[in-house]
Design a protein around this motif. Structure first.
Motif, mmCIF file in Angstrom:
data_model
loop_
_atom_site.group_PDB
_atom_site.id
_atom_site.type_symbol
_atom_site.label_atom_id
_atom_site.label_comp_id
_atom_site.label_asym_id
_atom_site.label_seq_id
_atom_site.Cartn_x
_atom_site.Cartn_y
_atom_site.Cartn_z
ATOM 1 N N ARG A 176 31.218 70.100 66.126
ATOM 2 C CA ARG A 176 30.180 70.813 65.371
ATOM 3 C C ARG A 176 30.644 72.258 65.278
ATOM 4 N N THR A 177 30.891 72.692 64.052
ATOM 5 C CA THR A 177 31.349 74.069 63.866
ATOM 6 C C THR A 177 30.158 75.013 63.852
ATOM 7 N N MET A 215 29.053 72.398 60.165
ATOM 8 C CA MET A 215 29.811 71.215 59.781
ATOM 9 C C MET A 215 29.906 70.269 60.982
ATOM 10 N N SER A 216 29.837 68.975 60.709
ATOM 11 C CA SER A 216 29.913 67.954 61.756
ATOM 12 C C SER A 216 31.015 66.977 61.388
ATOM 13 N N VAL A 217 31.996 66.797 62.298
ATOM 14 C CA VAL A 217 33.136 65.915 62.063
ATOM 15 C C VAL A 217 33.321 65.037 63.310
ATOM 16 N N SER A 261 38.005 66.412 55.319
ATOM 17 C CA SER A 261 38.162 67.064 54.015
ATOM 18 C C SER A 261 38.313 68.583 54.117
ATOM 19 N N ARG A 262 37.633 69.225 55.085
ATOM 20 C CA ARG A 262 37.663 70.685 55.156
ATOM 21 C C ARG A 262 38.334 71.241 56.399
ATOM 22 N N ALA A 317 27.889 62.846 60.099
ATOM 23 C CA ALA A 317 29.154 63.530 60.361
ATOM 24 C C ALA A 317 30.271 62.915 59.524
ATOM 25 N N GLU A 318 31.177 63.763 59.082
ATOM 26 C CA GLU A 318 32.338 63.292 58.340
ATOM 27 C C GLU A 318 33.333 62.667 59.318
ATOM 28 N N ASP A 354 29.262 76.983 61.638
ATOM 29 C CA ASP A 354 28.570 77.006 60.342
ATOM 30 C C ASP A 354 27.862 75.691 60.027
#
Length: 147
Positions: free
Chosen positions: A133-134, A138-140, A73-74, A43-44, A136
């Protein structure tokens, strides 16, 4: 017929499991929990960039945090701290799932709706981390934060 078919058999098996757990050194349990935390290593990390205190009250009083912004970042995770909840939004808006993780390992997950809104009630106290967790994939993960 296995041991769990009777109350006595089930009780004996549960007692044995508790004895086995007690035999594990506390250090091993702690290390195991810390190793589990690495399951989000991909994860970011979202850094805390803005922490806005409530300005009401005198200088002698401690400032109460009312807004937090974590930037990756996103996407950005914006939080408003109320007396009873954390209310937030993901920017740019997108659905997903947000999990609040406490230092003791306990978690609580909430849905993030299509416009990025979520709320965590009751408001967490002490140290916590958010894992998003989105839809799509993405994991942040946010920094550890304390309210």
């Amino acid at each position: 017929m296995n041991d769990w078919d009777t109350d006595e058999g089930l009780s004996a098996d549960l007692a044995e499991a508790l004895r086995a757990r007690a035999a594990v050194p506390d250090r091993f349990v702690r290390l195991g929990k810390e190793a589990f935390a690495w399951h989000t290593v991909d994860a970011e990390l979202a850094a805390l960039t803005i922490a806005e205190p409530e300005m009401a009250g005198s200088r002698a009083e401690g400032a109460v945090l009312r807004a937090l912004t974590f930037v990756a970042s996103r996407l950005t995770i914006e939080l408003e701290v109320t007396d009873t909840a954390l209310v937030g939004q993901i920017v740019p808006p997108q659905p997903g799932e947000l999990t609040l993780r406490r230092r003791d390992g306990s978690t609580r997950a909430v849905s993030v709706d299509a416009v990025g809104w979520f709320h965590l009630r009751p408001r967490p106290t002490g140290r916590f981390q958010l894992h998003l967790r989105t839809a799509d994939g993405m994991s942040v993960v946010t920094e550890w934060t304390e309210l």
